[in-house]
Design a protein around this motif. Structure first.
Motif, short mmCIF file in Angstrom:
data_model
loop_
_atom_site.label_atom_id
_atom_site.label_comp_id
_atom_site.label_asym_id
_atom_site.label_seq_id
_atom_site.Cartn_x
_atom_site.Cartn_y
_atom_site.Cartn_z
N GLN A 12 0.83 -1.20 0.00
CA GLN A 12 0.00 0.00 0.00
C GLN A 12 0.87 1.25 0.00
O GLN A 12 2.03 1.22 0.45
CB GLN A 12 -0.91 0.00 1.23
CG GLN A 12 -2.04 -1.01 1.16
CD GLN A 12 -3.04 -0.84 2.29
OE1 GLN A 12 -2.68 -0.39 3.38
NE2 GLN A 12 -4.28 -1.20 2.04
N ALA A 13 0.30 2.33 -0.49
CA ALA A 13 1.02 3.61 -0.47
C ALA A 13 1.46 3.92 0.96
O ALA A 13 0.71 3.72 1.92
CB ALA A 13 0.12 4.71 -1.00
N GLY A 15 3.94 2.39 2.34
CA GLY A 15 4.63 1.21 2.82
C GLY A 15 6.07 1.13 2.33
O GLY A 15 6.57 2.05 1.67
N PRO A 86 2.06 5.37 -5.42
CA PRO A 86 1.56 4.64 -6.60
C PRO A 86 2.42 4.84 -7.83
O PRO A 86 2.57 3.92 -8.65
CB PRO A 86 0.15 5.21 -6.78
CG PRO A 86 -0.27 5.60 -5.39
CD PRO A 86 0.99 6.10 -4.74
N THR A 89 5.17 2.36 -8.90
CA THR A 89 4.82 1.08 -9.52
C THR A 89 5.58 0.89 -10.82
O THR A 89 5.54 1.75 -11.71
CB THR A 89 3.30 1.01 -9.79
OG1 THR A 89 2.61 1.01 -8.53
CG2 THR A 89 2.95 -0.25 -10.55
N VAL A 110 2.36 -0.54 -6.13
CA VAL A 110 1.97 0.26 -4.97
C VAL A 110 0.52 0.68 -5.17
O VAL A 110 0.21 1.40 -6.12
CB VAL A 110 2.88 1.48 -4.80
CG1 VAL A 110 2.50 2.24 -3.52
CG2 VAL A 110 4.34 1.07 -4.76
N SER A 111 -0.34 0.24 -4.29
CA SER A 111 -1.75 0.59 -4.39
C SER A 111 -2.07 1.84 -3.59
O SER A 111 -1.45 2.11 -2.56
CB SER A 111 -2.60 -0.57 -3.88
OG SER A 111 -2.35 -0.81 -2.52
N SER A 112 -3.04 2.58 -4.09
CA SER A 112 -3.40 3.84 -3.41
C SER A 112 -4.47 3.61 -2.37
O SER A 112 -5.05 2.55 -2.26
CB SER A 112 -3.88 4.85 -4.45
OG SER A 112 -4.96 4.32 -5.18
#
Length: 112
Positions: A12-13, A15, A86, A89, A110-112
Motif C-alpha cells: 500500500q502507499a 509502505g 503509486p 509502480t 503500490v496501491s493507493s
C-alpha cells in the motif's frame, strides 16, 4: 542470468519494500551497480546507483525515500524503498556495466 533480482511485491502507499540484487563476487567486484525501473508505457529510468566504494546517487523522484546499499562480501546490492507512492509502480531491474548485465526484473506494485 547472472544477476538475480528479488523482493518485489504488492504494497500500500506509504509502505516499504526491500529489493535485492545478487551476483557472483567476480561480477560485482570493482563495479558500479544500478537500479532502474520501467513503468507501463514509459521509458526505463535510472533510480539509484552505487559505486564499488559505496558512493551513491539517486533520481530526484526517489531521493530521501530510497536507499541503495551493497555488501561486497556477499555480492549483493539492496534497494530499500520507503514511503512508496503509486507512481513508484514499475518493474525494477538491477544492472552492472561490468559485462553489461541486467537482472530479470522484479515487479513492484503500490496501491493507493
Amino acid at each position: 542470468v547472472q544477476l538475480q533480482a528479488s523482493g518485489g511485491g504488492l504494497v500500500q502507499a506509504g509502505g516499504s519494500l526491500r529489493l535485492s540484487c545478487a551476483a557472483s563476487k567476480i561480477t560485482f567486484r570493482l563495479s558500479n551497480v544500478e537500479w532502474y525501473r520501467q513503468a507501463p508505457g514509459k521509458e526505463r529510468e535510472l533510480v539509484a546507483s552505487i559505486t564499488w566504494t559505496g558512493n551513491t546517487d539517486y533520481a530526484a523522484s526517489v531521493k530521501g525515500r530510497f536507499t541503495i546499499s551493497r555488501d561486497n562480501a556477499k555480492a549483493t546490492v539492496d534497494l530499500q524503498m520507503n514511503s512508496l507512492k503509486p507512481e513508484d509502480t514499475a518493474v525494477y531491474y538491477c544492472y552492472t556495466p561490468r559485462g553489461d548485465l541486467w537482472g530479470q526484473g522484479t515487479l513492484v506494485t503500490v496501491s493507493s
